[in-house]
Design a protein around this motif. Structure first.
Motif, short mmCIF file in Angstrom:
data_model
loop_
_atom_site.label_atom_id
_atom_site.label_comp_id
_atom_site.label_asym_id
_atom_site.label_seq_id
_atom_site.Cartn_x
_atom_site.Cartn_y
_atom_site.Cartn_z
N THR A 43 45.05 47.32 38.03
CA THR A 43 44.93 46.07 39.01
C THR A 43 46.03 45.93 39.89
O THR A 43 47.30 46.27 39.52
CB THR A 43 44.59 44.66 38.29
N ASN A 101 43.70 36.47 44.17
CA ASN A 101 44.01 36.70 42.98
C ASN A 101 44.18 38.16 42.49
O ASN A 101 43.55 39.13 42.63
CB ASN A 101 42.82 36.35 41.87
N CYS A 161 44.77 39.87 40.08
CA CYS A 161 44.37 40.45 38.78
C CYS A 161 43.07 40.87 39.09
O CYS A 161 42.44 41.88 38.57
CB CYS A 161 44.17 39.36 37.76
N LEU A 162 42.10 40.30 40.16
CA LEU A 162 40.91 40.73 40.52
C LEU A 162 40.60 41.88 41.75
O LEU A 162 39.89 41.78 42.37
CB LEU A 162 39.71 39.62 40.57
N SER A 163 41.87 42.64 41.63
CA SER A 163 41.70 43.75 42.92
C SER A 163 42.34 44.97 42.45
O SER A 163 43.32 44.95 41.27
CB SER A 163 42.73 43.08 43.82
N LEU A 164 42.05 46.02 42.44
CA LEU A 164 42.58 47.37 42.32
C LEU A 164 43.62 47.71 43.12
O LEU A 164 43.48 47.50 44.38
CB LEU A 164 41.31 48.35 42.50
N MET A 184 42.94 50.14 46.10
CA MET A 184 42.33 49.38 47.04
C MET A 184 43.26 48.86 48.22
O MET A 184 42.92 48.30 49.29
CB MET A 184 41.24 48.63 46.88
#
Lengths: 167, 316
Positions: free
Chosen positions: A21, A57, A59-62, A65
């Motif tokens: 992440t 956030n 934590c909710l993203s690679l 990307m």
């Protein structure tokens, strides 16, 4: 996977497992541990950073990307010698107890104030009206950042103060 | 999180081709729901196709006076768009009623439509759930089902669709544009996109394997006022217990079924002269509450009647 992210103004090249992440890339690979891992599911907001000026956030993203993106973490917001006005206001108003949520609160505040000045809607403001920085508006717009010590009254006061200084 | 391979699609055609030819492939745009579920190993894609950088994030007027919203547009961008706020305020209101600002900044329009339910048993991998693990049973039937569906549920699944945005799009009579692996595009009404659970609650939409949502198209707004109302357990950043979107005489209900629920009985009753309270009462005759969610009946009755009255007071 090779990924280059511009973190706090500096290009950082990483070779990452695609599962990493953005939060883990910042904390574990770049050792920028200011951004915090609370829930790791987008529920607490402790990991909030700015990507191309927009709060998300992390934590909710690679991380893969975000190749080419500009990321600002709390380390890029201010330094002990040169505090950002929001950091000064959080200190002045004692807007924390344990401090774990504070980096996310401050990064979120930066994003929130720029959304507000762009006239972004919220459920506190009818779609046709221009938003003003009331207590209710701050509470609504900061609802993605949880403070388990419940320093909310001080956080609201700090944000109002900082907004005046930054205006 | 299970290991997966990752690619960034060059264009939409390449994305659907890759999705159809790679076993276990999924599209990712915002990723706010998918990554959450991948961390819990509820979603275990073998391959992710990143569609966030495709040219699908524009909002433009259509020739017939409607609006076309690219599927990769962020929820925040849609809610803040001047045309959306001026002509489709119910959509702006619905979006800002969902999630948190950080999530709305990241979440895409297409992903919002395809988000999975928040039923506690779908999330609890130690319990049976027909939606997560087909033919294992529905734990919610005898369990924590306070927020379960009151319309269209079966013994196989009583979960609800939790999107706020989709409820507004349903009331507005929106269409969804897709690109299929064959290279053909097609247009699906919102009413058709999502399915009721039937015996296969793991199949939530009529999309084919590899089919990509490319845009949402709004027809010109219907005459009359618009409003979105949502009831939840806390004032902000919480899933809904029930919601209602009103666009003139068009009404949709949220968090009451496996899909956004177009209240066609309400619309028919209103057209034949019923009051808002009488009209919603007709719709609720078709409801099947389970005990713990009985409260949704009076809640929806009051919520919908108030919203329809308010929208029509505003409207015309």
């Amino acid at each position: 996977m090779k990924t280059t992210i511009h973190v706090n103004g500096e290009a950082r090249s990483l070779d990452l497992d695609p599962r990493t992440t953005l939060l883990d890339a910042l904390r574990e690979h770049l050792k920028l541990t200011g951004s915090k891992k609370g829930c790791d599911h987008g529920q607490c907001g402790a990991c909030t950073v700015l990507v191309n000026g927009v709060r998300i956030n992390s934590c909710l993203s690679l991380a893969v990307m975000h190749d080419g993106d500009a990321v600002t973490t709390i380390e890029g917001v201010g330094t002990p010698e040169h505090l950002h006005p929001i950091q000064t206001a959080f200190l002045t108003h004692d807007a924390y107890q344990c401090g774990y949520c504070t980096p996310g609160q401050i990064c979120s505040t930066i994003g929130m104030l720029s959304e507000l000045s762009a006239g972004a809607p919220s459920q506190e403001t009818p779609p046709g009206a221009a938003p003003v920085l009331s207590d209710a508006e701050i509470r609504e717009r900061m609802s993605g950042n949880i403070c388990r010590c419940s320093a909310y009254p001080q956080i609201v006061a700090a944000i109002k103060d900082a907004a005046k200084v930054m205006a | 999180m299970r290991a997966f391979t990752y690619e960034r699609a060059g264009d939409a055609k390449a994305a659907v081709k890759a999705a159809a030819s790679t076993p276990g492939a999924r599209f990712i745009a915002g990723g706010t729901n998918l990554l959450d579920l991948m961390k819990l190993e509820i979603e275990t894609p073998a391959h992710l196709i990143d569609v966030s950088r495709l040219n699908m994030a524009t909002i433009e007027a259509t020739l017939d006076g409607g609006l076309r919203i690219g599927a990769a547009t962020s929820n925040s961008t849609v809610a803040a768009d001047p045309q959306v706020r001026a002509r489709y305020p119910v959509l702006s209101q619905a979006i800002v009623a969902g999630g948190s600002p950080q999530l709305r900044n990241k979440a895409s329009v297409g992903g919002n439509l395809l988000q999975r339910t928040r039923c506690a048993y779908f999330y609890d991998t130690s319990k049976p759930c027909n939606k997560r693990a087909p033919r294992t049973g529905c734990s919610a039937l005898e369990g924590l089902n306070r927020n379960a569906a009151i319309f269209g549920a079966t013994d196989h699944c009583i979960a609800t669709h939790t999107s706020d945005m989709a409820v507004a799009l349903t009331a507005l009579g929106a269409n969804v544009e897709t690109l299929m692996p064959s290279g053909q595009s097609r247009t699906l009404p919102m009413l058709v996109l999502h399915r009721l659970p039937g015996e296969t609650p793991e199949i939530e939409t009529c999309l084919e394997t590899g089919e990509l949502i490319t845009a949402v198209v709004l027809p010109p707004p219907p005459p009359g006022g618009q409003i979105y109302r949502k009831v939840r357990d806390r004032a902000s950043y919480a899933g809904g217990l029930a919601s209602v979107a009103v666009a003139g005489r068009q009404v949709a209900l949220g968090m009451v079924a496996h899909k956004p629920w177009r209240a066609s009985a309400v619309e028919t009753a209103l057209a034949s002269g019923a009051s808002p309270a009488e009209a919603i009462a007709v719709e609720l005759e078709g409801a099947s509450p389970l005990g713990r969610n009985d409260f949704k009946l009076p809640l929806v009755a009051r919520l919908a009647a108030a919203a329809i009255s308010e929208a029509n007071g505003r409207g015309a």
